[in-house]
Scaffold this motif. Structure first.
Motif, PDB file in Angstrom:
ATOM      1  N   TYR A   1       0.825  -1.214   0.000  1.00 68.04           N
ATOM      2  CA  TYR A   1       0.000   0.000   0.000  1.00 68.04           C
ATOM      3  C   TYR A   1       0.857   1.260   0.000  1.00 68.04           C
ATOM      4  CZ  TYR A   1      -3.380   3.481   1.585  1.00 68.04           C
ATOM      5  OH  TYR A   1      -4.165   4.603   1.700  1.00 68.04           O
ATOM      6  N   LYS A   2       0.462   2.229  -0.845  1.00 65.10           N
ATOM      7  CA  LYS A   2       1.190   3.495  -0.978  1.00 65.10           C
ATOM      8  C   LYS A   2       0.262   4.659  -0.639  1.00 65.10           C
ATOM      9  CE  LYS A   2       4.022   1.492  -4.675  1.00 65.10           C
ATOM     10  NZ  LYS A   2       4.355   1.544  -6.114  1.00 65.10           N
ATOM     11  N   GLY A   3      -0.095   4.730   0.620  1.00 57.76           N
ATOM     12  CA  GLY A   3      -1.087   5.718   1.030  1.00 57.76           C
ATOM     13  C   GLY A   3      -0.643   7.150   0.923  1.00 57.76           C
ATOM     14  N   GLY A   4       0.659   7.407   0.921  1.00 57.95           N
ATOM     15  CA  GLY A   4       1.131   8.786   0.908  1.00 57.95           C
ATOM     16  C   GLY A   4       1.219   9.411  -0.463  1.00 57.95           C
ATOM     17  N   GLU A   5       0.998   8.647  -1.534  1.00 58.39           N
ATOM     18  CA  GLU A   5       1.149   9.188  -2.885  1.00 58.39           C
ATOM     19  C   GLU A   5      -0.155   9.805  -3.392  1.00 58.39           C
ATOM     20  OE1 GLU A   5       2.951   6.689  -5.753  1.00 58.39           O
ATOM     21  OE2 GLU A   5       4.497   5.924  -4.402  1.00 58.39           O
ATOM     22  N   ARG A   6      -0.004  10.753  -4.327  1.00 59.93           N
ATOM     23  CA  ARG A   6      -1.178  11.374  -4.936  1.00 59.93           C
ATOM     24  C   ARG A   6      -1.960  10.344  -5.741  1.00 59.93           C
ATOM     25  NH1 ARG A   6       2.716  14.809  -6.796  1.00 59.93           N
ATOM     26  NH2 ARG A   6       2.218  14.350  -8.967  1.00 59.93           N
TER      27      ARG A   6
ATOM     28  N   ALA B   1     -14.614 -11.632  11.481  1.00 58.67           N
ATOM     29  CA  ALA B   1     -14.635 -12.235  12.812  1.00 58.67           C
ATOM     30  C   ALA B   1     -14.116 -11.266  13.859  1.00 58.67           C
ATOM     31  CB  ALA B   1     -13.790 -13.511  12.805  1.00 58.67           C
ATOM     32  N   GLU B   2     -13.145 -10.460  13.470  1.00 59.10           N
ATOM     33  CA  GLU B   2     -12.597  -9.491  14.403  1.00 59.10           C
ATOM     34  C   GLU B   2     -12.687  -8.115  13.761  1.00 59.10           C
ATOM     35  OE1 GLU B   2      -8.689 -10.699  15.423  1.00 59.10           O
ATOM     36  OE2 GLU B   2      -9.305 -12.622  16.263  1.00 59.10           O
ATOM     37  N   GLU B   3     -13.931  -7.620  13.680  1.00 55.99           N
ATOM     38  CA  GLU B   3     -14.180  -6.368  12.972  1.00 55.99           C
ATOM     39  C   GLU B   3     -13.324  -5.229  13.516  1.00 55.99           C
ATOM     40  OE1 GLU B   3     -15.866  -4.075  10.083  1.00 55.99           O
ATOM     41  OE2 GLU B   3     -16.394  -6.173  10.417  1.00 55.99           O
ATOM     42  N   GLU B   4     -13.140  -5.228  14.831  1.00 54.81           N
ATOM     43  CA  GLU B   4     -12.389  -4.132  15.424  1.00 54.81           C
ATOM     44  C   GLU B   4     -10.912  -4.165  15.046  1.00 54.81           C
ATOM     45  OE1 GLU B   4     -12.207  -7.634  18.157  1.00 54.81           O
ATOM     46  OE2 GLU B   4     -13.749  -6.583  16.991  1.00 54.81           O
ATOM     47  N   LYS B   5     -10.442  -5.311  14.532  1.00 55.95           N
ATOM     48  CA  LYS B   5      -9.041  -5.433  14.148  1.00 55.95           C
ATOM     49  C   LYS B   5      -8.861  -5.397  12.628  1.00 55.95           C
ATOM     50  CE  LYS B   5      -7.778  -8.122  18.250  1.00 55.95           C
ATOM     51  NZ  LYS B   5      -7.192  -9.401  18.749  1.00 55.95           N
ATOM     52  N   ASP B   6      -9.876  -4.993  11.925  1.00 58.24           N
ATOM     53  CA  ASP B   6      -9.805  -4.939  10.470  1.00 58.24           C
ATOM     54  C   ASP B   6      -8.668  -4.008  10.057  1.00 58.24           C
ATOM     55  OD1 ASP B   6     -10.109  -4.722   7.775  1.00 58.24           O
ATOM     56  OD2 ASP B   6     -12.143  -3.915   7.831  1.00 58.24           O
ATOM     57  N   PRO B   7      -7.621  -4.533   9.419  1.00 59.08           N
ATOM     58  CA  PRO B   7      -6.466  -3.675   9.101  1.00 59.08           C
ATOM     59  C   PRO B   7      -6.759  -2.635   8.032  1.00 59.08           C
ATOM     60  CG  PRO B   7      -6.209  -5.841   8.103  1.00 59.08           C
ATOM     61  CD  PRO B   7      -7.411  -5.928   8.990  1.00 59.08           C
ATOM     62  N   LEU B   8      -7.805  -2.853   7.244  1.00 54.85           N
ATOM     63  CA  LEU B   8      -8.087  -1.948   6.129  1.00 54.85           C
ATOM     64  C   LEU B   8      -9.327  -1.090   6.377  1.00 54.85           C
ATOM     65  CD1 LEU B   8      -7.393  -4.315   3.084  1.00 54.85           C
ATOM     66  CD2 LEU B   8      -5.791  -2.916   4.392  1.00 54.85           C
TER      67      LEU B   8
ATOM     68  N   ASP C   1      -9.740   1.843   7.392  1.00 53.90           N
ATOM     69  CA  ASP C   1      -9.651   3.237   6.959  1.00 53.90           C
ATOM     70  C   ASP C   1      -9.343   3.373   5.469  1.00 53.90           C
ATOM     71  OD1 ASP C   1     -10.075   4.125   9.582  1.00 53.90           O
ATOM     72  OD2 ASP C   1      -7.941   3.967  10.058  1.00 53.90           O
ATOM     73  N   ILE C   2      -9.222   2.244   4.772  1.00 56.47           N
ATOM     74  CA  ILE C   2      -8.801   2.269   3.369  1.00 56.47           C
ATOM     75  C   ILE C   2      -9.874   1.693   2.453  1.00 56.47           C
ATOM     76  CG2 ILE C   2      -7.062   1.449   1.726  1.00 56.47           C
ATOM     77  CD1 ILE C   2      -5.136   1.281   4.134  1.00 56.47           C
ATOM     78  N   GLU C   3     -10.405   0.545   2.827  1.00 56.45           N
ATOM     79  CA  GLU C   3     -11.482  -0.069   2.053  1.00 56.45           C
ATOM     80  C   GLU C   3     -12.793   0.686   2.276  1.00 56.45           C
ATOM     81  OE1 GLU C   3     -11.583  -2.364  -0.133  1.00 56.45           O
ATOM     82  OE2 GLU C   3      -9.775  -3.588   0.076  1.00 56.45           O
ATOM     83  N   CYS C   4     -13.733   0.503   1.365  1.00 51.12           N
ATOM     84  CA  CYS C   4     -15.074   1.031   1.576  1.00 51.12           C
ATOM     85  C   CYS C   4     -15.712   0.303   2.759  1.00 51.12           C
ATOM     86  CB  CYS C   4     -15.929   0.838   0.331  1.00 51.12           C
ATOM     87  SG  CYS C   4     -15.319   1.711  -1.118  1.00 51.12           S
ATOM     88  N   PRO C   5     -16.314   1.009   3.714  1.00 54.02           N
ATOM     89  CA  PRO C   5     -16.966   0.336   4.838  1.00 54.02           C
ATOM     90  C   PRO C   5     -18.014  -0.660   4.336  1.00 54.02           C
ATOM     91  CG  PRO C   5     -16.827   2.694   5.211  1.00 54.02           C
ATOM     92  CD  PRO C   5     -16.408   2.464   3.793  1.00 54.02           C
ATOM     93  N   PRO C   6     -18.140  -1.826   4.978  1.00 54.95           N
ATOM     94  CA  PRO C   6     -19.136  -2.817   4.541  1.00 54.95           C
ATOM     95  C   PRO C   6     -20.552  -2.267   4.490  1.00 54.95           C
ATOM     96  CG  PRO C   6     -17.622  -3.768   6.139  1.00 54.95           C
ATOM     97  CD  PRO C   6     -17.323  -2.307   6.098  1.00 54.95           C
ATOM     98  N   THR C   7     -20.847  -1.258   5.328  1.00 56.38           N
ATOM     99  CA  THR C   7     -22.210  -0.711   5.366  1.00 56.38           C
ATOM    100  C   THR C   7     -22.567   0.051   4.099  1.00 56.38           C
ATOM    101  OG1 THR C   7     -21.314   1.213   6.536  1.00 56.38           O
ATOM    102  CG2 THR C   7     -22.281  -0.549   7.881  1.00 56.38           C
TER     103      THR C   7
ATOM    104  N   GLY D   1      -0.923  -0.896  -5.114  1.00 54.70           N
ATOM    105  CA  GLY D   1      -0.967  -0.288  -3.785  1.00 54.70           C
ATOM    106  C   GLY D   1      -1.854   0.938  -3.711  1.00 54.70           C
ATOM    107  N   ALA D   2      -2.911   0.990  -4.539  1.00 59.86           N
ATOM    108  CA  ALA D   2      -3.802   2.149  -4.568  1.00 59.86           C
ATOM    109  C   ALA D   2      -4.829   2.075  -3.446  1.00 59.86           C
ATOM    110  CB  ALA D   2      -4.508   2.232  -5.920  1.00 59.86           C
ATOM    111  N   ASN D   3      -5.418   3.213  -3.157  1.00 59.64           N
ATOM    112  CA  ASN D   3      -6.457   3.300  -2.130  1.00 59.64           C
ATOM    113  C   ASN D   3      -7.792   2.876  -2.729  1.00 59.64           C
ATOM    114  OD1 ASN D   3      -8.677   4.517  -0.563  1.00 59.64           O
ATOM    115  ND2 ASN D   3      -7.035   5.432   0.649  1.00 59.64           N
ATOM    116  N   PRO D   4      -8.373   1.737  -2.299  1.00 63.48           N
ATOM    117  CA  PRO D   4      -9.612   1.250  -2.922  1.00 63.48           C
ATOM    118  C   PRO D   4     -10.801   2.163  -2.698  1.00 63.48           C
ATOM    119  CG  PRO D   4      -9.015  -0.094  -1.023  1.00 63.48           C
ATOM    120  CD  PRO D   4      -7.860   0.812  -1.287  1.00 63.48           C
TER     121      PRO D   4
END
Length: 628
Positions: free
Chosen positions: A40-45, A343-350, A352-358, A462-465
């Motif tokens: 993942y390359k979160g800092g790039e434009r 299973a461990e929603e609170e530990k979802d590593p993505l 802040d990056i993936e679209c929320p399931p809701t 490594g783009a932001n989904p």
């Protein structure tokens, strides 16, 4: 500034085998966390204003090009790689003349591609099969504004449907999505200053200019032109006392068709040539001699031959899809947990990056009622049938996405008739409801499958989904706003469809299935019924032979899709397809490096240049600025 070297997409494919030794356990247990930490390359434009604007403009252009192509050939071509090359060349030119200061980065181009692909794929997903079919069946369409809203809402639902499917098929299962992988490779080569890849932009531009000039010279009929290029040259022989060109067996002076042929396999190319020779050289002349076909014209021949070609296409498509039963079974198995919480929603590593399931259910809660209302208001579909279309579209999306991810082929030819059959049973005798309910179901599902190819390239780079999700919504708006007025310009009435100018074969098949469901095969001449049965048997036989024949015999087995399509489109188009495929195959065998550098960009340039000039000439004629 040049970007630092980065691993190839193959190296970015996160799997236990490709991960470094110390990361293998992590990759095996949680591939998403491994991707976050290593790729993942979160800092790039990424999703910048200029990427959105460029994507909407280029996507609109690609949408116009695809519209022209699908009306000509029935195939909707991929747009993302071409769009990324165009964007790279355009921004490079602007920077070269001093109008831009900052480089157009790899991830900006990827975000631009997300916008452009969503716009360009507006012609896919059954959209430009269903709407022309409706026009052929009823003679009318809803007002343009309502059609724009229809396309936008159906395609936007496809974007929302892709949210949970993407996470399962790309993040977790890591299906290959070959075109998405190729797009990632192309972007890395372009922005990594690979001179051979950068040369593709030049090839595309030159080919586009040539394609546009040939189209203008052929179609403009301007008084100041000393001589206009003829549209076709008849082959030098006669059949039944009439020149071969009367039977559509001629050389079509269209670089678009040659370019499209170069993008298919040589097997598909020679299968199309074989189908054209059989249909227009033997079957049609015999039917004319017997009085079954009343005259020697493409439209008269096609009215009879359609049922044979459609049967080959539908039966082979359905059987090929059935052989993907493992993928289908996996799709249904995954449905139960696809939309549930981790299973461990609170530990979802993505998180802040993936679209929320809701976002997935919220999208359907907001846009779903709009689809149901539009179906009822515009197409007289009962509300309960519209409601059924929503969950069914998700099922179709899951199945189509898995097949696309594994085979790189979106199963439009199979899922289109399947949805028509479903609504043929639910709403018997209702032509409009059959066509457009199937369009809603297939449009959402197939659109999400097409867009996942674009999300695959973002995963590899490594783009932001989440930013790609918003990019695709921008593209949907651009594509819907462009495709409807362009369609109305090219197709002012139903009489234009099913002609040599615009054969619209996919729409003919879609309309034919609806007619058959409403009236049964009894409405057809007995010879057409025999042709339909023969086509069904032939489609099944070719798929079985392709699957079970000895390996050394498979190159000599005709392609069912190529053969079926050749029976529906003019013979001249099939000849051009064959020429393009033969030239590309010759280059691959004799000059592999030249073929790799030129076939895709030159073919794409021919297609884009001619199709856009064709639309431009149509506009000039519509406004009285050029003779009709």
């Amino acid at each position: 500034m040049s970007q630092p070297a980065s691993p190839s997409p193959q190296q970015l494919q996160i799997s236990p085998e490709s991960a470094p030794q110390q990361g293998r356990a992590t990759a095996t247990q949680d591939p998403e966390r491994y991707w976050l930490e290593n790729v993942y390359k979160g800092g790039e434009r990424q999703l910048t204003v200029r990427a959105v604007i460029a994507g909407m403009v280029i996507g609109a252009v690609m949408c116009l090009s695809n519209l022209y192509v699908i009306l000509k050939t029935g195939w909707s071509l991929g747009v993302t790689i071409t769009a990324c090359i165009l964007a790279f060349a355009s921004f490079g030119l602007l920077r070269g003349v001093g109008l831009l200061r900052r480089d157009f980065t790899t991830l900006e181009n990827n975000a631009m591609g997300s916008v452009a692909s969503a716009a360009g794929y507006m012609t896919g997903g059954g959209n430009m099969s269903a709407v022309p079919a409706l026009l052929m069946l009823t003679g009318t369409l809803p007002p343009s504004g309502w059609l724009v809203a229809w396309f936008a809402v159906v395609s936007a639902l496809g974007v929302f449907a892709a949210i949970p499917i993407k996470r399962q098929l790309i993040n977790i299962e890591q299906l290959p999505f070959p075109t998405g992988t190729a797009t990632a490779e192309t972007l890395q080569a372009l922005h990594g200053h690979d001179e051979r890849s950068r040369g593709k932009a030049r090839y595309l531009g030159i080919a586009g200019l040539i394609g546009a000039l040939i189209a203008f010279w052929r179609d403009a009929k301007a008084s100041w032109l000393v001589w206009n290029l003829p549209a076709k040259l008849s082959l030098p022989f006669t059949i039944g006392g009439k020149p071969a060109g009367a039977w559509t067996l001629s050389l079509d002076l269209s670089l678009l068709l040659v370019g499209a042929g170069a993008l298919v396999s040589i097997k598909t190319g020679w299968s199309m040539l074989l189908g054209a020779v059989l249909n227009y050289g033997f079957l049609a002349p015999e039917m004319v001699r017997r009085g079954v076909i009343p005259e020697v014209s493409y439209k008269a021949i096609n009215t009879w031959a359609l049922w044979t070609g459609a049967s080959v296409l539908v039966s082979s498509g359905l059987l090929s899809f059935a052989f993907q039963w493992r993928s289908v079974a996996k799709s249904f198995k995954a449905l139960s947990g696809l939309f549930g919480k981790k299973a461990e929603e609170e530990k979802d590593p993505l998180a802040d990056i993936e679209c929320p399931p809701t976002w997935f259910p919220l999208g359907f809660l907001v846009l779903g009622p709009v689809v149901v209302a539009l179906l009822a208001y515009l197409f007289q579909v009962p509300w309960w049938a519209g409601v059924i279309a929503l969950p069914l579209s998700v099922v179709m999306g899951v199945i189509a996405s898995r097949v696309t991810g594994e085979t790189d082929t979106t199963p439009t030819k199979a899922l289109g008739p399947v949805t028509q059959l479903i609504y043929g049973g639910l709403l018997p005798g209702n032509l409009t409801a059959n066509v457009m309910s199937a369009n809603a179901t297939g449009g959402v599902g197939l659109h999400s499958a097409d867009l996942l190819t674009d999300l695959k390239s973002g995963w590899l780079l490594g783009a932001n989904p989440r930013q790609q999700f918003f990019a695709q919504l921008f593209g949907v708006v651009a594509g819907a706003a462009v495709v409807v007025p362009a369609f109305n310009l090219l197709v002012p009435s139903a009489d234009v469809l099913g002609t040599e100018a615009f054969p619209a074969p996919s729409s003919l098949v879609w309309a034919g299935v609806s007619k058959m469901l409403m009236n049964g095969l009894g409405m057809l001449h007995v010879s057409a019924r025999i042709g339909a049965l023969c086509g069904l048997v032939l489609g099944v036989a070719l798929v079985l032979l392709e699957r079970w024949a000895p390996k050394n015999a498979k190159p000599f087995i005709p392609s069912a899709s190529g053969l079926g399509l050749a029976i529906v489109i003019p013979g001249s188009s099939s000849i051009s397809f064959f020429l393009g495929a033969a030239i590309a195959e010759f280059l691959r065998r004799k000059q592999a490096r030249l073929a790799e550098a030129t076939v895709l960009p030159v073919s794409s340039g021919f297609i884009a240049g001619e199709s856009l000039m064709g639309i431009a000439v149509a506009m000039l004629k519509a406004f009285g600025m050029m003779p009709k």
